[in-house]
Design an enzyme around this catalytic site. Structure first.
Site, PDB file in Angstrom:
ATOM      1  N   LYS A 227       0.924  -1.088  -0.011  1.00 51.97           N
ATOM      2  CA  LYS A 227       0.079  -0.071   0.083  1.00 51.97           C
ATOM      3  C   LYS A 227       0.768   1.271  -0.011  1.00 51.97           C
ATOM      4  O   LYS A 227       0.490   2.337  -0.566  1.00 51.97           O
ATOM      5  CB  LYS A 227      -0.829  -0.032   1.255  1.00 51.97           C
ATOM      6  CG  LYS A 227      -2.092  -0.954   1.270  1.00 51.97           C
ATOM      7  CD  LYS A 227      -2.954  -0.986   2.228  1.00 51.97           C
ATOM      8  CE  LYS A 227      -4.118  -1.898   1.958  1.00 51.97           C
ATOM      9  NZ  LYS A 227      -5.167  -1.766   3.031  1.00 51.97           N
TER      10      LYS A 227
ATOM     11  N   LYS B 283     -10.419 -13.525  -7.805  1.00 51.80           N
ATOM     12  CA  LYS B 283     -11.518 -13.656  -6.730  1.00 51.80           C
ATOM     13  C   LYS B 283     -12.288 -12.200  -6.820  1.00 51.80           C
ATOM     14  O   LYS B 283     -11.933 -11.254  -7.228  1.00 51.80           O
ATOM     15  CB  LYS B 283     -11.030 -13.856  -5.383  1.00 51.80           C
ATOM     16  CG  LYS B 283     -10.180 -12.544  -4.823  1.00 51.80           C
ATOM     17  CD  LYS B 283      -9.729 -12.882  -3.245  1.00 51.80           C
ATOM     18  CE  LYS B 283      -8.948 -11.581  -2.660  1.00 51.80           C
ATOM     19  NZ  LYS B 283      -8.305 -11.789  -1.290  1.00 51.80           N
TER      20      LYS B 283
ATOM     21  N   LYS C  80     -13.850  -5.819  -4.262  1.00 51.54           N
ATOM     22  CA  LYS C  80     -14.706  -4.515  -3.875  1.00 51.54           C
ATOM     23  C   LYS C  80     -15.216  -4.013  -5.171  1.00 51.54           C
ATOM     24  O   LYS C  80     -14.604  -4.242  -6.166  1.00 51.54           O
ATOM     25  CB  LYS C  80     -13.580  -3.271  -3.413  1.00 51.54           C
ATOM     26  CG  LYS C  80     -13.019  -3.728  -1.986  1.00 51.54           C
ATOM     27  CD  LYS C  80     -14.209  -3.813  -0.796  1.00 51.54           C
ATOM     28  CE  LYS C  80     -13.501  -3.916   0.604  1.00 51.54           C
ATOM     29  NZ  LYS C  80     -14.509  -3.671   1.589  1.00 51.54           N
TER      30      LYS C  80
END
Length: 327
Positions: A109, A190, A193
């Protein structure tokens, strides 16, 4: 009985992968467990304050609607037990910058950014405080969170070595792999969001018409056979997994029923089954948000239960570390 702790961030909307995977397991094994909406963790990246408030309430209502029972478990909001930040500071004095910089999530991140918040670096210590504050024995996590639980174990062990046997050293438990819910538009990835793939993600609160449209536009292949073959037919295999989850039927039985029905008929069956599967949760959610005072009372009740455990832990921690008592 061992005590489990799990937390989930109030960012984005809950999708079917979350609902079937993590939340479904929480509901099954909820007795005496602690389940936390980790709003403080959501502050480590830029966010909108109004959305944090709304998202926290929305997620709490969804968890209750999914089946978490306040009479069987403790559901609360992280910031409603403020001593978690006190324990975080104390654990910061045990943790090292080097081990925090090695955390995979921080490296991912913070990669390429000139300015990264200290909160992002400290994220794993706050997570450790969450776990250790409630004398948690087990922390059910996915593979991507094992490193953070290992850090928690290291911090608890180091603390106990320095200050005496004070903190419970937890263990990570990786639940058995269930249905792997994939993205409808990219069935090799997968489901995640909605911002990443809005048409490939089914949200728990999607309108039935939206669910139907997403399923009917799901990627399949040029073949017409409905069979489970992840390598050759990932899209069809994903839809079979979804139908199995929604109906509780075994995939071989579904293959036998829909094998030669054609993709149109098959997709319509999947869409209908998913709509019915999510309908009870949607109904309970709508009832909860229609009575905001009751949701507030439920969360306050959970915070009171969590605070009782946290206070006892902090009494031990303060005494062990030599902090002067108030009385």
């Amino acid at each position: 009985m061992s005590r489990q702790f799990s937390g989930i961030q109030p960012t984005g909307d809950m999708h079917l992968g979350n609902f079937v995977g993590a939340v479904g397991r929480w509901v099954q094994d909820q007795d005496d467990g602690l389940f936390c909406v980790v709003d403080l963790h959501a502050m480590t990246l830029p966010y909108d304050p109004a959305e944090l408030t709304a998202g926290t309430r929305r997620l709490a209502a969804l968890l209750l609607a999914a089946g978490l029972d306040p009479d069987r478990c403790t559901l609360f909001v992280q910031s409603h037990v403020p001593v978690v930040t006190e324990l975080t500071w104390i654990l910061n004095c045990v943790a090292t910058v080097g081990e925090l910089r090695r955390m995979t999530q921080f490296k991912e991140k913070g990669h390429g950014q000139e300015s990264v918040s200290a909160g992002l670096l400290d994220y794993p210590v706050l997570m450790a405080a969450d776990i250790l504050l409630y004398d948690s024995d087990e922390v059910p996590v996915g593979e991507d969170q094992i490193q953070h639980v290992e850090l928690t174990r290291d911090l608890a062990t180091r603390f106990n070595h320095r200050f005496g046997d004070t903190l419970v050293v937890p263990k990570a438990t990786v639940p058995p792999v269930g249905a792997r819910i994939k993205d409808l538009q990219n069935p090799t990835a997968k489901m995640s969001k909605s911002v990443d793939s809005p048409q490939g993600t089914i949200l728990v609160l999607d309108d039935p018409k939206v669910i139907t449209k997403k399923v009917k536009s799901a990627v399949t292949d040029s073949d017409t056979a409905v069979r489970f073959d992840v390598e050759q037919k990932p899209g069809v295999s994903n839809l079979l997994a979804l139908l199995s989850v929604a109906t509780g039927r075994a995939i071989p039985d579904l293959e036998a029923e829909y094998g030669t029905s054609g993709y149109g008929t098959f997709k319509a069956a999947v869409a209908e089954a998913l709509v019915e599967y999510l309908r009870p949760t949607r109904g309970r959610y709508e009832a909860l948000v229609a009575d905001p005072a009751e949701l507030t009372r439920s969360l306050a009740r959970g915070a009171t239960k969590a605070e009782a455990i946290a206070s006892a832990t902090m009494d031990r921690v303060r005494s062990a570390t030599g902090l002067l008592p108030t009385t």
